[in-house]
Design a protein around this motif. Structure first.
Motif, PDB file in Angstrom:
ATOM      1  N   PHE A   1      27.020   6.291  42.640  1.00  0.00           N
ATOM      2  CA  PHE A   1      27.713   6.501  43.916  1.00  0.00           C
ATOM      3  C   PHE A   1      27.003   5.964  45.155  1.00  0.00           C
ATOM      4  CE2 PHE A   1      25.474  10.473  42.795  1.00  0.00           C
ATOM      5  CZ  PHE A   1      24.638  10.639  43.897  1.00  0.00           C
ATOM      6  N   VAL A   2      25.790   5.469  45.057  1.00  0.00           N
ATOM      7  CA  VAL A   2      25.152   4.854  46.219  1.00  0.00           C
ATOM      8  C   VAL A   2      25.644   3.413  46.324  1.00  0.00           C
ATOM      9  CG1 VAL A   2      22.974   4.147  47.260  1.00  0.00           C
ATOM     10  CG2 VAL A   2      23.123   6.334  46.042  1.00  0.00           C
ATOM     11  N   PRO A   3      26.230   3.021  47.461  1.00  0.00           N
ATOM     12  CA  PRO A   3      26.864   1.692  47.531  1.00  0.00           C
ATOM     13  C   PRO A   3      25.885   0.527  47.639  1.00  0.00           C
ATOM     14  CG  PRO A   3      27.137   2.849  49.606  1.00  0.00           C
ATOM     15  CD  PRO A   3      26.511   3.828  48.648  1.00  0.00           C
ATOM     16  N   SER A   4      24.930   0.612  48.551  1.00  0.00           N
ATOM     17  CA  SER A   4      24.060  -0.534  48.807  1.00  0.00           C
ATOM     18  C   SER A   4      22.613  -0.082  48.914  1.00  0.00           C
ATOM     19  CB  SER A   4      24.486  -1.251  50.102  1.00  0.00           C
ATOM     20  OG  SER A   4      23.655  -2.371  50.353  1.00  0.00           O
ATOM     21  N   ALA A   5      21.825  -0.387  47.907  1.00  0.00           N
ATOM     22  CA  ALA A   5      20.420   0.013  47.904  1.00  0.00           C
ATOM     23  C   ALA A   5      19.620  -0.891  46.984  1.00  0.00           C
ATOM     24  CB  ALA A   5      20.272   1.472  47.455  1.00  0.00           C
ATOM     25  N   THR A   6      18.332  -0.994  47.265  1.00  0.00           N
ATOM     26  CA  THR A   6      17.409  -1.756  46.431  1.00  0.00           C
ATOM     27  C   THR A   6      16.152  -0.936  46.214  1.00  0.00           C
ATOM     28  OG1 THR A   6      16.506  -2.852  48.397  1.00  0.00           O
ATOM     29  CG2 THR A   6      18.236  -4.017  47.178  1.00  0.00           C
TER      30      THR A   6
ATOM     31  N   PHE B   1      25.645  -5.421  52.766  1.00  0.00           N
ATOM     32  CA  PHE B   1      25.084  -6.194  51.655  1.00  0.00           C
ATOM     33  C   PHE B   1      24.455  -7.506  52.129  1.00  0.00           C
ATOM     34  CE2 PHE B   1      28.044  -3.362  49.515  1.00  0.00           C
ATOM     35  CZ  PHE B   1      27.327  -2.987  48.391  1.00  0.00           C
ATOM     36  N   GLY B   2      23.998  -7.513  53.367  1.00  0.00           N
ATOM     37  CA  GLY B   2      23.361  -8.702  53.896  1.00  0.00           C
ATOM     38  C   GLY B   2      22.119  -9.110  53.119  1.00  0.00           C
ATOM     39  N   TRP B   3      21.486  -8.151  52.440  1.00  0.00           N
ATOM     40  CA  TRP B   3      20.271  -8.441  51.659  1.00  0.00           C
ATOM     41  C   TRP B   3      20.565  -9.325  50.443  1.00  0.00           C
ATOM     42  CZ3 TRP B   3      20.772  -6.689  46.692  1.00  0.00           C
ATOM     43  CH2 TRP B   3      21.680  -5.662  46.473  1.00  0.00           C
ATOM     44  N   TRP B   4      21.843  -9.525  50.142  1.00  0.00           N
ATOM     45  CA  TRP B   4      22.190 -10.430  49.042  1.00  0.00           C
ATOM     46  C   TRP B   4      21.632 -11.831  49.281  1.00  0.00           C
ATOM     47  CZ3 TRP B   4      28.086  -9.555  47.654  1.00  0.00           C
ATOM     48  CH2 TRP B   4      28.202  -8.369  46.901  1.00  0.00           C
TER      49      TRP B   4
ATOM     50  N   VAL C   1      24.411  -3.156  43.509  1.00  0.00           N
ATOM     51  CA  VAL C   1      25.413  -4.180  43.211  1.00  0.00           C
ATOM     52  C   VAL C   1      24.875  -5.544  43.632  1.00  0.00           C
ATOM     53  CG1 VAL C   1      27.788  -4.945  43.580  1.00  0.00           C
ATOM     54  CG2 VAL C   1      27.251  -2.518  43.663  1.00  0.00           C
ATOM     55  N   LEU C   2      25.089  -6.549  42.778  1.00  0.00           N
ATOM     56  CA  LEU C   2      24.711  -7.921  43.092  1.00  0.00           C
ATOM     57  C   LEU C   2      25.970  -8.739  43.374  1.00  0.00           C
ATOM     58  CD1 LEU C   2      21.929  -8.515  40.400  1.00  0.00           C
ATOM     59  CD2 LEU C   2      21.626  -8.084  42.848  1.00  0.00           C
ATOM     60  N   PRO C   3      25.819  -9.922  43.965  1.00  0.00           N
ATOM     61  CA  PRO C   3      26.999 -10.747  44.239  1.00  0.00           C
ATOM     62  C   PRO C   3      27.869 -10.940  43.013  1.00  0.00           C
ATOM     63  CG  PRO C   3      25.049 -11.688  45.279  1.00  0.00           C
ATOM     64  CD  PRO C   3      24.576 -10.546  44.442  1.00  0.00           C
TER      65      PRO C   3
ATOM     66  N   PHE D   1      16.439 -10.067  40.595  1.00  0.00           N
ATOM     67  CA  PHE D   1      17.199  -8.872  40.928  1.00  0.00           C
ATOM     68  C   PHE D   1      17.962  -8.411  39.693  1.00  0.00           C
ATOM     69  CE2 PHE D   1      16.264 -10.540  45.026  1.00  0.00           C
ATOM     70  CZ  PHE D   1      16.303  -9.467  45.908  1.00  0.00           C
ATOM     71  N   LEU D   2      17.971  -7.105  39.486  1.00  0.00           N
ATOM     72  CA  LEU D   2      18.643  -6.500  38.341  1.00  0.00           C
ATOM     73  C   LEU D   2      19.730  -5.565  38.855  1.00  0.00           C
ATOM     74  CD1 LEU D   2      18.389  -6.237  35.185  1.00  0.00           C
ATOM     75  CD2 LEU D   2      16.955  -4.237  35.597  1.00  0.00           C
ATOM     76  N   GLY D   3      20.986  -5.775  38.448  1.00  0.00           N
ATOM     77  CA  GLY D   3      22.101  -4.975  38.931  1.00  0.00           C
ATOM     78  C   GLY D   3      22.345  -3.739  38.079  1.00  0.00           C
ATOM     79  N   LEU D   4      22.620  -2.623  38.747  1.00  0.00           N
ATOM     80  CA  LEU D   4      22.888  -1.369  38.039  1.00  0.00           C
ATOM     81  C   LEU D   4      24.367  -1.120  37.826  1.00  0.00           C
ATOM     82  CD1 LEU D   4      20.401   1.312  39.445  1.00  0.00           C
ATOM     83  CD2 LEU D   4      20.812   0.785  37.043  1.00  0.00           C
ATOM     84  N   GLN D   5      25.185  -1.416  38.819  1.00  0.00           N
ATOM     85  CA  GLN D   5      26.609  -1.121  38.731  1.00  0.00           C
ATOM     86  C   GLN D   5      27.332  -2.299  38.096  1.00  0.00           C
ATOM     87  OE1 GLN D   5      28.122   0.333  42.519  1.00  0.00           O
ATOM     88  NE2 GLN D   5      26.305   1.580  42.847  1.00  0.00           N
ATOM     89  N   VAL D   6      27.171  -2.406  36.777  1.00  0.00           N
ATOM     90  CA  VAL D   6      27.754  -3.508  36.018  1.00  0.00           C
ATOM     91  C   VAL D   6      28.479  -2.954  34.806  1.00  0.00           C
ATOM     92  CG1 VAL D   6      26.029  -5.192  36.744  1.00  0.00           C
ATOM     93  CG2 VAL D   6      25.608  -3.798  34.717  1.00  0.00           C
ATOM     94  N   GLN D   7      29.308  -3.790  34.220  1.00  0.00           N
ATOM     95  CA  GLN D   7      30.008  -3.406  33.003  1.00  0.00           C
ATOM     96  C   GLN D   7      29.011  -3.333  31.852  1.00  0.00           C
ATOM     97  OE1 GLN D   7      33.088  -6.108  31.905  1.00  0.00           O
ATOM     98  NE2 GLN D   7      33.805  -4.907  30.172  1.00  0.00           N
ATOM     99  N   THR D   8      29.099  -2.268  31.058  1.00  0.00           N
ATOM    100  CA  THR D   8      28.189  -2.119  29.927  1.00  0.00           C
ATOM    101  C   THR D   8      28.756  -2.819  28.707  1.00  0.00           C
ATOM    102  OG1 THR D   8      29.207   0.004  29.342  1.00  0.00           O
ATOM    103  CG2 THR D   8      27.272   0.062  30.766  1.00  0.00           C
ATOM    104  N   ARG D   9      27.847  -3.295  27.844  1.00  0.00           N
ATOM    105  CA  ARG D   9      28.251  -4.020  26.654  1.00  0.00           C
ATOM    106  C   ARG D   9      27.912  -3.267  25.375  1.00  0.00           C
ATOM    107  NH1 ARG D   9      31.963  -8.058  27.443  1.00  0.00           N
ATOM    108  NH2 ARG D   9      31.575  -8.964  29.493  1.00  0.00           N
TER     109      ARG D   9
END
Length: 313
Positions: A63-68, A168-171, A86-88, A102-110
């Motif tokens: 639930f956190v939208p933008s963080a690193t 998300f300017g840090w992208w 979230v990444l681009p 960079f490693l994204g957390l909010q991604v689709q799991t496989r």
């Protein structure tokens, strides 16, 4: 570290098809693992168990939208890795031209294990060429790392210290302007962001538009935490003070996340001290459970709390 696999229900013999599925999905057994097309491997209930940053990881994923947050690897290398919500274009991982990853957390799991998917993406990021992007985590081809999990690759005791961002300017690297699909993705992400502030360990104030919430990922076992919450509820001590109300809780990746509705007119920092006081009351209530069983009133309060729970993957 021993390799882990997703567990199966301890005993599925005689399960009522209308009962909740033992996997914890929140669905009825007949609609989940009791169906003919049910998955063979059950999801790992607590994919981040054993990590000092477990609660923060759950918050950043759910639930956190933008963080690193910088990631501390078990075997430090030349490449720095930053964990991100979230990444681009919702990429699983990327490596900038300067070699930072960079490693994204909010991604689709496989797979059935988010930790395993993250480990695959992390291994990719450590080996990829600068400028590469991993859109999704694919099947593992290296048998030596096929079952590796995030816990195998990072320092288990290292805390996770997230930095929250208002957009998300840090992208983009400093001085670089987004173009094409990245620019469109950035615009959409900024439009959808909800103002969020961290007011304590794994405790986040979230502005949902018409109201504000406190969402607090707690590290305690669910059973004990529910008893402590019930004890406070029976005493009238479950709120954060005037302008607050306990709303319920949800389960996420094996832990309970209590939620409070807050006065939308109050600034996030106005709740910091109240949240800390509530945390102390919870700790005292948890300690009291060792020699003080619940009273009848507290048991009724517990039943009411259980009725206000949902489960998130």
């Amino acid at each position: 570290m021993a390799k882990r696999t997703a567990g199966k229900p301890r005993n599925t013999d005689g399960i009522n098809p209308r009962q909740p599925c033992p996997c914890g999905s929140g669905k009825r057994y007949k609609a989940c693992h009791g169906s003919s097309g049910g998955p063979v491997e059950l999801p790992v209930a607590r994919p981040f168990e054993g990590l000092a940053g477990e609660c923060e990881l759950i918050a950043l994923r759910e639930f956190v939208p933008s963080a690193t947050a910088p990631l501390t690897l078990a075997k430090p290398g030349e490449r720095a890795v930053t964990l991100a919500t979230v990444l681009p274009m919702a990429s699983a991982a990327l490596v900038r031209a300067d070699g930072t990853a960079f490693l994204g957390l909010q991604v689709q799991t496989r797979s059935s294990d988010i930790s395993r998917d993250l480990a695959r993406a992390l291994n990719w990021a450590l080996a990829a060429e600068p400028g590469a992007v991993l859109a999704v985590v694919g099947p593992e081809t290296d048998e030596s790392t096929e079952r590796e999990r995030l816990q195998d690759l990072v320092d288990l005791a290292a805390p996770l210290e997230p930095t929250l961002h208002t957009d998300f300017g840090w992208w983009m690297p400093e001085g670089e302007e987004p173009t094409g699909e990245v620019a469109l993705s950035l615009e959409r992400a900024n439009q959808a962001i909800m103002p969020t502030e961290r007011i304590g360990p794994a405790a986040y104030w979230v502005d949902a538009g018409d109201r504000a919430h406190l969402r607090w990922v707690r590290p305690e076992p669910e059973g004990a935490l529910l008893l402590a919450l019930a004890r406070l509820a029976a005493r009238g001590e479950l709120g954060l003070g005037e302008g607050s109300r306990y709303a319920g809780s949800f389960r996420a990746h094996g832990l309970l996340v209590p939620v409070w509705d807050l006065d939308h007119e109050s600034h996030a920092r106005e709740w910091t001290d109240q949240a800390a006081d509530l945390g102390k009351r919870l700790e005292d209530a948890l300690a009291s459970l060792e020699d003080q069983p619940l009273t009848g009133e507290e048991r009724r309060a517990r039943d009411g709390l259980v009725g206000r729970q949902v489960t998130l993957r």
